[in-house]
Design an enzyme around this catalytic site. Structure first.
Site, short mmCIF file in Angstrom:
data_model
loop_
_atom_site.label_atom_id
_atom_site.label_comp_id
_atom_site.label_asym_id
_atom_site.label_seq_id
_atom_site.Cartn_x
_atom_site.Cartn_y
_atom_site.Cartn_z
N GLU A 182 14.14 22.75 29.25
CA GLU A 182 13.38 22.16 28.16
C GLU A 182 12.43 21.07 28.64
OE1 GLU A 182 13.33 23.42 25.10
OE2 GLU A 182 14.62 24.94 26.01
N ILE A 183 12.86 20.27 29.62
CA ILE A 183 11.97 19.23 30.16
C ILE A 183 10.80 19.88 30.88
CG2 ILE A 183 11.79 17.35 31.83
CD1 ILE A 183 14.69 16.65 31.17
N PRO B 199 15.54 29.88 39.00
CA PRO B 199 16.48 31.01 38.95
C PRO B 199 16.75 31.47 37.51
CG PRO B 199 17.32 29.23 40.33
CD PRO B 199 16.15 28.68 39.58
N ASP C 194 -3.64 -9.91 -2.38
CA ASP C 194 -2.85 -10.24 -3.56
C ASP C 194 -1.60 -11.02 -3.21
OD1 ASP C 194 -4.52 -9.08 -5.37
OD2 ASP C 194 -3.38 -7.24 -5.62
N LYS D 251 -2.22 -13.01 -8.42
CA LYS D 251 -1.98 -13.27 -9.83
C LYS D 251 -0.48 -13.40 -10.07
CE LYS D 251 -5.90 -10.44 -11.41
NZ LYS D 251 -6.16 -9.66 -10.20
N GLY E 12 -0.68 -5.01 -2.92
CA GLY E 12 0.70 -4.58 -2.79
C GLY E 12 0.90 -3.22 -3.41
N ASP F 266 0.53 0.58 -4.23
CA ASP F 266 -0.58 1.52 -4.20
C ASP F 266 -1.68 1.02 -5.13
OD1 ASP F 266 -1.33 4.64 -3.59
OD2 ASP F 266 -2.02 4.00 -5.57
N ILE G 68 -1.71 2.55 -8.77
CA ILE G 68 -0.51 2.52 -9.62
C ILE G 68 -0.27 1.07 -10.03
CG2 ILE G 68 1.95 3.04 -9.80
CD1 ILE G 68 1.56 5.29 -7.83
N THR H 65 3.96 3.25 -3.14
CA THR H 65 4.13 2.42 -4.31
C THR H 65 5.53 1.82 -4.34
OG1 THR H 65 3.88 2.32 -6.71
CG2 THR H 65 4.88 4.32 -5.79
N MET I 146 7.03 -5.08 -13.28
CA MET I 146 6.72 -6.35 -13.95
C MET I 146 7.53 -6.52 -15.24
SD MET I 146 2.60 -6.08 -13.27
CE MET I 146 2.61 -4.29 -13.53
N GLY J 38 12.01 -5.59 -2.67
CA GLY J 38 12.48 -4.37 -2.03
C GLY J 38 11.76 -4.05 -0.73
#
Length: 476
Positions: free
Chosen positions: A22-23, A43, A251, A273, A304, A306, A309, A334, A386, A415
């Site tokens: 694989e390598i 081989p 923001d 805001k 902040g 999206d 949204i 979002t 909000m 979050g």
């Protein structure tokens, strides 16, 4: 400098790979991309190598052990076996014939190192740790990949196409350098990267033939979603634009960690805001963006989550469109998606929710003007942005319109960051449960039976040293 970096032309040149696992397959694939004629000796041949050979007539397989006669006429040799004696023999034989050789994971046997490659052909970048830490080289490559757009190679070909025309029309050489810097970092490049290649080429040709100075006055606005807080969630395009902007208008919800990634000498303008406390009215923000762009500046409007949204991004680009200012929009993760994921709460689930609704919990005259009948229906997830101030009214209204009082609800504070907190409850008890908890924005609420999965699916654990209830304080 332990190794001298260079790029070697292997098109139609004979190269040898000893080993076929694989390598070895990965090394064969790299050589094939460079156009080499590849002899593979081993081989036993892995399925991956067999597949590569089946798809490329320039790969020839010999099922046998390596012998010193196999190196004749080779331009370059790679040994990728798990047998120390074979690797040593390949290295010694190649060295005796002055043929560059690489023995995978054995720097002492190598005359060259295979770097981690950023391929934007014809533009290439290579990173090496000198064989001391291939993983470190790959991590550095990943950082560079995020800064170099996939279309960079096509942009390089466009520059090559017009190189002679630029030389013919723009003198002295110092002016040509400045011209190309503006093209490759300015609005023409951004048109190209955003898929408007024909328009970019037309503007480039016009700039060469008519007035290179016009590039000085062509500003642009990039409306960029910064995501919910974790800088690792930024898109590659967002990071690239942040690092080339002349001005960043940001923001309150843009985290300090993300703001630190913008170009260090960029002007930073805070327009955040808070409830009943707007540092700048929305209409003034719209005009600020237009004015800065008209001054010829590259402006990142960093928001902040999206921009489209609950971000009022549409209002901002309406003003730009009306004034014929170039702009592009870069989506961000979002808050609903980012916070839910980091809290281990899937927004949809076959057994819990077949739909998901995003609403804003802003109060007007102490009321939230929402379609309560629709929101109270079962079998869905409700995400409320909000909604901290109006939580009690929201929960009460949902119960009054048919939602069960013990319907699970989660609060997520800050979050995706190291300050993340998740508090769960029900419509009937969460408002009281949050009292005296020191909860501060930014917060998000998720309502629905999917919240019951939080305890089993939570995976993100903020560092205890940073898991506090302190306010997020933006840089101003």
């Amino acid at each position: 400098m332990d190794y001298f970096p260079l790029f070697i032309n292997l098109k139609n040149k004979h190269c040898l790979v000893v080993g076929a696992g694989e390598i070895a397959a990965r090394k064969i694939e790299l050589l094939a991309k460079a156009g080499a004629k590849i002899a593979v000796i081993a081989p036993e041949i892995s399925a991956s190598v067999m597949q590569l050979a089946a798809n490329n007539s320039d790969i020839e397989i010999s099922i046998k052990k390596f012998s010193t006669d196999d190196i004749s006429q080779q331009r370059l040799i790679i040994s990728a076996t798990n047998q120390a004696d074979i690797n040593a023999l390949v290295a010694a034989t190649a060295d005796a014939h002055n043929i560059p050789v690489n023995v995978v994971d054995k720097p002492a046997l190598c005359s060259f190192i295979v770097p981690a490659i950023i391929d934007r052909s014809p533009a290439l970048a290579a990173v090496s740790s000198g064989g001391t830490s291939p993983v470190l080289a790959r991590l550095l490559r990943a950082k560079l990949e995020s800064l170099i757009p996939p279309a960079f190679g096509r942009m390089a070909k466009l520059a090559e196409k017009y190189r002679a025309l630029v030389k013919e029309n723009i003198n002295p050489p110092a002016q040509r350098r400045i011209f190309w810097e503006k093209v490759l970092q300015g609005s023409i490049a951004e048109l190209f990267y955003s898929g408007k290649e024909a328009e970019a080429e037309s503007r480039l040709k016009d700039a060469i033939l008519n007035s290179p100075k016009q590039l000085d006055n062509s500003g642009e606005v990039y409306l960029v979603g910064a995501g919910p807080g974790d800088p690792d969630l930024l898109t590659f395009r967002a990071l690239r634009l942040m690092q080339q902007a002349d001005v960043v208008v940001y923001d309150r919800l843009v985290s300090t960690e993300i703001l630190q990634l913008v170009r260090r000498d960029a002007e930073k303008i805070y327009v955040g805001k808070q409830r009943d406390n707007h540092s700048l009215p929305q209409e003034s923000i719209n005009e600020l963006l237009a004015r800065l762009a008209k001054e010829g500046k590259r402006v990142v409007r960093l928001k902040g989550g999206d921009p489209f949204i609950f971000g009022r991004g549409g209002e901002e680009i309406e003003t730009l469109a009306e004034q014929n200012i170039n702009f592009q929009v870069v989506p961000g993760i979002t808050a609903a998606s980012g916070c839910a994921t980091y809290a281990g709460i899937p927004l949809t689930h076959r057994d819990h929710a077949q739909s998901c609704t995003f609403v804003t919990g802003h109060l007007k005259n102490n009321r939230a003007n929402l379609n309560w009948q629709q929101l109270a229906a079962p079998g869905q997830t409700i995400v409320i942005y909000m909604g901290l101030v109006g939580l009690g009214i929201i929960c009460q209204s949902l119960i009054q319109h048919g939602a069960v009082a013990d319907l699970p609800i989660a609060l997520i504070q800050q979050g995706t960051t190291q300050r993340q907190r998740v508090i769960t409850g029900t419509l009937s008890n969460l408002p009281d449960k949050l009292k005296n908890q020191g909860i501060h924005p930014p917060t998000l609420f998720i309502i629905g039976t999917v919240v019951s999965l939080h305890d089993a699916l939570k995976w993100f654990h903020a560092d205890d040293m940073h898991n506090t209830t302190e306010d997020f304080i933006p840089q101003q």
